[in-house]
Scaffold this motif. Sequence first.
Motif, short mmCIF file in Angstrom:
data_model
loop_
_atom_site.label_atom_id
_atom_site.label_comp_id
_atom_site.label_asym_id
_atom_site.label_seq_id
_atom_site.Cartn_x
_atom_site.Cartn_y
_atom_site.Cartn_z
N LYS A 102 0.84 -1.21 0.00
CA LYS A 102 0.00 0.00 0.00
C LYS A 102 0.86 1.25 0.00
N TYR A 103 1.93 1.25 0.79
CA TYR A 103 2.83 2.39 0.83
C TYR A 103 3.45 2.62 -0.56
N ILE A 104 3.94 1.56 -1.18
CA ILE A 104 4.58 1.67 -2.50
C ILE A 104 3.59 2.18 -3.54
N HIS A 105 2.35 1.69 -3.50
CA HIS A 105 1.34 2.14 -4.46
C HIS A 105 1.06 3.63 -4.34
N LYS A 106 1.26 4.20 -3.16
CA LYS A 106 0.99 5.63 -2.94
C LYS A 106 2.12 6.54 -3.39
N ILE A 107 3.28 5.96 -3.72
CA ILE A 107 4.39 6.78 -4.22
C ILE A 107 4.01 7.24 -5.63
N PRO A 108 3.99 8.55 -5.88
CA PRO A 108 3.58 9.04 -7.20
C PRO A 108 4.51 8.57 -8.33
N LYS A 109 3.95 8.44 -9.51
CA LYS A 109 4.74 8.07 -10.69
C LYS A 109 5.88 9.06 -10.85
N GLY A 110 7.05 8.52 -11.19
CA GLY A 110 8.21 9.37 -11.41
C GLY A 110 8.93 9.78 -10.14
N LYS A 111 8.41 9.40 -8.99
CA LYS A 111 9.04 9.72 -7.70
C LYS A 111 9.69 8.47 -7.13
N LYS A 112 10.61 8.69 -6.22
CA LYS A 112 11.32 7.58 -5.60
C LYS A 112 11.39 7.82 -4.10
N GLN A 130 11.13 3.01 -18.15
CA GLN A 130 9.87 3.06 -18.88
C GLN A 130 8.88 4.00 -18.19
N GLU A 131 8.88 4.00 -16.87
CA GLU A 131 7.98 4.88 -16.14
C GLU A 131 8.31 6.35 -16.43
N PHE A 132 9.60 6.70 -16.48
CA PHE A 132 9.98 8.06 -16.73
C PHE A 132 9.74 8.47 -18.18
N ILE A 133 9.88 7.52 -19.11
CA ILE A 133 9.63 7.81 -20.53
C ILE A 133 8.14 8.07 -20.76
N ASN A 134 7.29 7.30 -20.06
CA ASN A 134 5.84 7.42 -20.26
C ASN A 134 5.23 8.63 -19.56
N GLU A 135 6.00 9.36 -18.79
CA GLU A 135 5.45 10.53 -18.08
C GLU A 135 5.36 11.73 -18.99
#
Length: 133
Positions: A40-50, A128-133
């Motif tokens: 659940k914690y990981i799912h809440k991390i926004p796309k492109g964030k670490k 891939q996540e950063f390319i798709n943003e």
Amino acid sequence: MWIAKFNKPYKEKIKKLTFNFADIKKGETMLVSSPSSIAKYIHKIPKGKKKTVIEMREALAKKAKANKTCPVSTGIFLRIAIEASLEEQIKNKTKKPKLPFWRIIDEKSPIVKKLSISKKLLKAYKNQEFINE
């Protein structure tokens, strides 16, 4: 196998330590979390964030009103969450796992040696996540 481990009912506990353990001092409270809380914690991390595992441990402890989260069980439960997601990906024949674990670990993370995913594929998911943003 991993999906069954992930779905097992884990009861989160807070323990008061009677000795120093890892980065947790005697007298402090320690959360023993669960694979689902970590997911659940990981799912809440926004796309492109670490985030780091340490940041996750701190956030989980704060939410549970504990001083720290157990580093040992966190590593075990993180692996269970990741492997279950990889197993589910294979089972459902999806392009990438549902759990975006590349937001919490990278190819240099010690846990990667134990995972059933190559460093190269982990890096590809992240890129891939950063390319798709």
